[in-house]
Structure formats: C-alpha cells, structure tokens
Design a protein around this motif. Structure first.
Motif, PDB file in Angstrom:
ATOM      1  N   ASP A 124       0.819  -1.226   0.000  1.00 30.28           N
ATOM      2  CA  ASP A 124       0.000   0.000   0.000  1.00 30.28           C
ATOM      3  C   ASP A 124       0.854   1.279   0.000  1.00 30.28           C
ATOM      4  OD1 ASP A 124       1.028   0.100   2.541  1.00 30.28           O
ATOM      5  OD2 ASP A 124      -0.900   0.283   3.563  1.00 30.28           O
ATOM      6  N   THR A 125       2.141   1.142  -0.324  1.00 28.47           N
ATOM      7  CA  THR A 125       3.045   2.304  -0.262  1.00 28.47           C
ATOM      8  C   THR A 125       2.477   3.515  -0.999  1.00 28.47           C
ATOM      9  OG1 THR A 125       4.912   0.797  -0.199  1.00 28.47           O
ATOM     10  CG2 THR A 125       5.412   3.096  -0.715  1.00 28.47           C
ATOM     11  N   LEU A 152      -6.921   5.011   6.260  1.00 29.91           N
ATOM     12  CA  LEU A 152      -5.790   5.937   6.371  1.00 29.91           C
ATOM     13  C   LEU A 152      -6.230   7.387   6.535  1.00 29.91           C
ATOM     14  CD1 LEU A 152      -3.457   4.375   3.644  1.00 29.91           C
ATOM     15  CD2 LEU A 152      -2.916   4.586   6.078  1.00 29.91           C
ATOM     16  N   ASP A 172      12.506   2.443   5.910  1.00 27.05           N
ATOM     17  CA  ASP A 172      12.145   3.592   6.749  1.00 27.05           C
ATOM     18  C   ASP A 172      13.306   4.532   7.044  1.00 27.05           C
ATOM     19  OD1 ASP A 172       9.652   2.633   6.771  1.00 27.05           O
ATOM     20  OD2 ASP A 172       9.683   1.878   8.842  1.00 27.05           O
ATOM     21  N   ARG A 192      -0.380   5.184   0.882  1.00 26.76           N
ATOM     22  CA  ARG A 192       0.113   5.946   2.035  1.00 26.76           C
ATOM     23  C   ARG A 192       0.813   7.224   1.589  1.00 26.76           C
ATOM     24  NH1 ARG A 192       3.966   3.365   4.345  1.00 26.76           N
ATOM     25  NH2 ARG A 192       3.958   1.435   3.173  1.00 26.76           N
ATOM     26  N   ARG A 249      -8.919   0.750   2.465  1.00 23.55           N
ATOM     27  CA  ARG A 249      -7.608   1.220   2.954  1.00 23.55           C
ATOM     28  C   ARG A 249      -7.541   2.751   2.976  1.00 23.55           C
ATOM     29  NH1 ARG A 249      -4.285   1.016   6.453  1.00 23.55           N
ATOM     30  NH2 ARG A 249      -2.052   1.100   6.065  1.00 23.55           N
ATOM     31  N   VAL A 303      -1.506  10.177   0.995  1.00 23.74           N
ATOM     32  CA  VAL A 303      -2.316  10.657   2.125  1.00 23.74           C
ATOM     33  C   VAL A 303      -2.024  12.108   2.559  1.00 23.74           C
ATOM     34  CG1 VAL A 303      -2.704  10.272   4.610  1.00 23.74           C
ATOM     35  CG2 VAL A 303      -3.027   8.406   2.983  1.00 23.74           C
ATOM     36  N   THR A 308       8.543   6.655  -5.396  1.00 19.49           N
ATOM     37  CA  THR A 308       7.357   5.836  -5.675  1.00 19.49           C
ATOM     38  C   THR A 308       7.196   5.583  -7.169  1.00 19.49           C
ATOM     39  OG1 THR A 308       6.013   7.839  -5.747  1.00 19.49           O
ATOM     40  CG2 THR A 308       6.050   6.633  -3.655  1.00 19.49           C
TER      41      THR A 308
END
Ligand SMILES: Nc1ncnc2c1ncn2[C@@H]1O[C@H](COP(=O)(O)OP(=O)(O)O)[C@@H](O)[C@H]1O
Ligand SMILES: O=C(OP(=O)(O)O)[C@H](O)COP(=O)(O)O
Length: 480
Positions: free
Chosen positions: A114-115, A162, A446, A118, A158, A121, A453
């Motif tokens: 789901d990168t 989020l 991280d 996210r 999802r 968002v 992306t």
C-alpha cells in the motif's frame, strides 16, 4: 557460495584523487528546491496577479519589478505547491487530485503493497483539513476498456482507514452520475473516481476527455509522481482547463530529492547504478557522470564493460552492440574526474536458476560456461569503503539477480550500507524500481532519506528529462 573469493589484482577501477574537489559549473549548481529555473525576466505581472501567490512572494515580485533591476541570478521559479494554497483558497472548493494509486493486488483483489496509497495521504489530508472537496483520481494497471479486475474499488477500505473518513467511490470517472456525487460531496469529503484508464481517451490525452474531467472541479493538484512521465488527460491535459494547477506534497518531495538533491548534492556524491542492461541505463549513467564524484556499477551491465576491456565473461549477459559505448563511458568518467568503480570479483552460476551452483571468482577469471549473477565480497568491501566517504548517495538498479536468494548478497549489502550511512546523516535516495524492492526486503526502507514511488518516472528524471505532468503545472517565484 561454493568457494572463497580470490583476491583480485585486476585493475578495473580507474580512479582519480581529485574527484571530490572538482568545482561545479554554475549550470549544474542548481538551487535545492525542485525544478527551479533562472527567472530570465519572466512575466512578473501575471504571477503577481495570481491571488494564490503568497503575500511574501508577491511583495518581493513587486519590489523587484519596480526596481527595474535585472532579475537573472537573484530569483528562481518553482512549481506551485498545494502548500501554497491556504484555507481561503480551498474551503468549499472542488479539488481534482490525480494520485498514482497503481498498487499491486493479488488474485483475491487484496492490496499487497500500500506504499503508493500511504504516499498520497498527506496531500489529501491537507486538503480535507482546509475544507476542500476532494475528487480523487488514479489509474490502476493497463486496462483496455472497462475491466472489473482493474477497478479501484478494492482501494476504498484502505483509503478510508488511512484518511479516517468514509471515502465514497464513483462507478465512473465522468458523466452525470459522477456529477451528482460531486454535488453531494461535503466540505472535507473525498470521492474516489473509477479507473481513469477505462477510457482510451485518457492515455491519448484527448482534450474533450480532459475537459470533462476538469469540469468536475475548481482546481487541480497533481500528486501522481509515478505517472508524471505520461502526458495523459488526467496528468497533463486537465491542466489546460483548471487553474491553478499545482503540485501535491509527494510530487514535490520526489522532485526535491530526484532533481534538487541530485543537482546540488552535499559532496562527495556517489551514484550506484545496477540492473540488467547497459542499454536501459545509458541515459542515467551519462547524466549522473555530469554530477557525481563516485560512480559504482553493478548488475548484469558490468559484463559489457568487462568484455569491452578484453576480459572473458563466460555466458554472462553481454550487449555486444554496446561494447563501444561502454568504452566511451569509461573514458568519459576518467575525463570528468569521476571515480568509476567496477566490481573486482563476481559470483558466478552454472545456470540461471535459484538452485544454481555458484562460486566467487575474480572479474578477470570468469570460467567458460558460467555466468555472473552477483558482485562478490571484495567488490562489496571496496564499494563500502568508497561509500563511507560520501555525503549523498543515489541508487538505481540491483547489483545482481536479487530475486534468487543465492545472488542477493551484493544488492542486500548495498541496502544495508545505505541504511547505515543514512543513520550517520548521509542523504540516501533510492531511485525507484527494483532497488526499492531490495530495500524493502532488507527492512531498511524507513531509514532512507527518500524512496521514490515511481520507477519509470524516477529513471526519466535522473536521465535529466522533463516530465510532462510536472511541466504542465503552474510556476511561482520562490526566492529573491
Ligand atoms: N548479473 C545479472 N545478470 C542478469 N540479470 C541481472 C543481473 N543483475 C541484475 N539483474 C536483473 O536486473 C533486473 C533489474 O534490472 P532493471 O530493470 O534494469 O533495474 P531497475 O528495475 O532497478 O530499474 C532484476 O530483475 C535483476 O534480476
Ligand atoms: O507503476 C507505474 O510505473 P513504474 O512501474 O515505472 O513505477 C506507474 O503507475 C505508471 O504506470 P504505467 O507505466 O502503466 O504508465
């Protein structure tokens, strides 16, 4: 690995002692914020008249204009950001947000990574917080016409989770039913349109289709970095009908790193380029040679370089028609004072398979019938030592066939080294594609400064190409 590496005395490493102290030309020393260009007496009046230009910038514009001084060298333009839009600009406004929600789904239509959701968002949340009505658009896959398995419906739960609000989904991306849903959208609400590629007009960038998409909204935000290299209706065409058209936070961050940090890096600046073929990375290598101090090469492409230097490469991947080019690139690196490091040892396999027999050999001694599928431990050591000196590192492309556990050593070693450097304050940028998968596999995603992306989009940016989805956005003066 079947045997230990033999120390290699082979000199495949043309180095220079002065590479890190080279001075930069003004042309390469670009400002750090993304996509700036010298002002060159641009249309001040137009920009200052835009109500969305911040008060600060507008006043600088006015004083510059009234001073009559030439602006060259004292100001620069950047793409206008969603962050430049205030609550006054956004409250109650319908905002068309193009995101890249092209996430992988399994056979049960479950999201496996789901990168990209996210990553979209922050922009959506910002718009919600300012009372905008968000009309969210994306493609998924490469459908030919309406194809249920490419519906965006599986993304709704999802997104809802989020964003912390119920996301409404439309069954289409244009038309009267969508218009009704838009009309009933409350301030701070989000409507997800159906896959925009269900219409062939999207990829053809047909103005009539772009106009229909644009008619749903008052203004446009492009946050679809992964699709910014496509001149499609929802990424480029729509900007002709919606003003302002601005960059989302993700797009901005991608440009900040892939253009800004690469154009004016903290030095020494190292680039690591791998992947299967030289042919797919020529543009990136040539472009990075103009900017970096150290260039580390790995992956299948190294065998073309070896062969160009007269070495035997067994049955390793070689692009016979790129031998001359490889020689030219080595010469170019030398002429530019870039330390270009080729691996000195490789892990060879007796077949292209996960269970192949393998051994470590010097790059100068690849046996007939064996193929190089990874870089060896000596090379990793040398690469690590070179990286230890750096302040900025960009990585694109795996060092070996990392999909096979036996040949993932080089790629995973690079990922671990970059994680360690990141912890010491080095700027580490992972330029999309398979290198991202490797970094995620090692569990160090991280800690990196930036992980792109977009695979294709990041490659084009690193090649120095302009992305149509970015070019089309409004500009703003950012500094005087
Ligand atoms: N020595 C090698 N021989 C053959 N294929 C290789 C070798 N090293 C890496 N590869 C392959 O290169 C592929 C990635 O190449 P590429 O698409 O150019 O990189 P990226 O996706 O990072 O841009 C991977 O699938 C990997 O297995
Ligand atoms: O996944 C994407 O690109 P990528 O695989 O190059 O990262 C983007 O969503 C663009 O998709 P496209 O290559 O079908 O235009």
């Amino acid at each position: 690995m079947a045997s230990a590496a033999s120390p290699s005395s082979l000199s495949l490493i043309p180095t220079t002692s002065s590479s890190t102290s080279r001075t930069r030309s003004a042309a390469t020393a670009l400002p750090t914020r993304f996509l700036r260009s010298p002002l060159r007496r641009l249309g001040f009046a137009g920009a200052a008249a835009d109500p969305l230009v911040s008060a600060h910038v507008a006043s600088k514009l006015r004083s510059l204009k009234s001073s009559g001084k030439p602006a060259r060298g004292v100001a620069s333009m950047a793409k206008k950001s969603v962050g430049d839009l205030t609550e006054a600009d956004l409250k109650g406004k319908k905002v068309f947000v193009r995101a890249d929600l092209n996430v992988p789904l399994d056979d049960a239509q479950k999201i496996t990574d789901d990168t990209r959701i996210r990553a979209a968002v922050p922009t959506i949340k910002y718009l919600i917080s300012k009372g905008a009505k968000v009309i969210l658009s994306s493609h998924l896959g490469r459908p030919k016409g309406v194809t249920p398995k490419f519906s965006l419906a599986p993304l709704v739960p999802r997104l809802t989770e989020l964003l912390g609000i119920e996301v409404v989904k439309a069954d289409d991306c244009i038309g009267p039913d969508v218009e009704k849903l838009v009309a009933s959208l409350p301030e701070g609400g989000v409507l997800l349109l159906e896959n925009v590629r269900f219409y062939k007009e999207e990829e053809k960038n047909e103005p009539e289709f772009a106009k229909k998409l644009a008619s749903l909204a008052d203004l446009y935000v492009n946050d679809a970095f992964g699709t910014a290299h496509r001149a499609h209706a929802s990424t480029e065409g729509v900007t002709k009908f919606l003003k302002p058209s601005v960059a989302g936070f993700l797009l901005q961050k991608e440009l900040d790193y892939l253009v800004g940090a690469v154009s004016s890096p903290k030095r020494p600046f190292a680039a690591i380029v791998g992947g299967s073929k030289v042919s797919s990375k020529i543009g990136v290598i040539e472009s990075l040679l103009e900017k970096c101090d150290i260039l580390l090469l790995g992956g299948g492409m190294i065998f073309t370089f070896y062969k160009a230097q007269g070495l035997s490469v067994g049955s390793s991947l070689v692009e016979e028609d790129k031998l001359e080019l490889a020689t030219t690139l080595l010469a170019k690196a030398k002429a530019k004072g870039v330390s270009l490091l080729l691996p000195t040892d490789v892990i060879v396999a007796d077949k292209f398979a996960p269970d192949a027999n393998s051994k470590v050999v010097p790059a100068s001694a690849i046996p007939d019938g064996w193929m190089g599928l990874d870089i060896g431990p000596d090379s990793v050591k040398t690469f690590n030592e070179a990286l230890e000196t750096t302040k900025t590192v960009i990585w694109n492309g795996p060092m070996g066939v990392f999909e096979f556990e036996k040949f993932a050593f080089g790629t995973e070693s690079v990922a671990k080294k970059l994680a360690e450097l990141s912890g010491k304050g080095v700027t580490t940028i992972i330029g999309g594609g398979d290198s991202v998968a490797a970094v995620e596999k090692v569990g160090v995603a991280d800690v990196m400064s930036h992980i792109s992306t977009g695979g294709g989009a990041s490659l084009e940016l690193l090649e120095g190409k302009e992305l149509p989805g970015v070019i089309a956005l409004d500009e703003v003066l950012v500094a005087v």
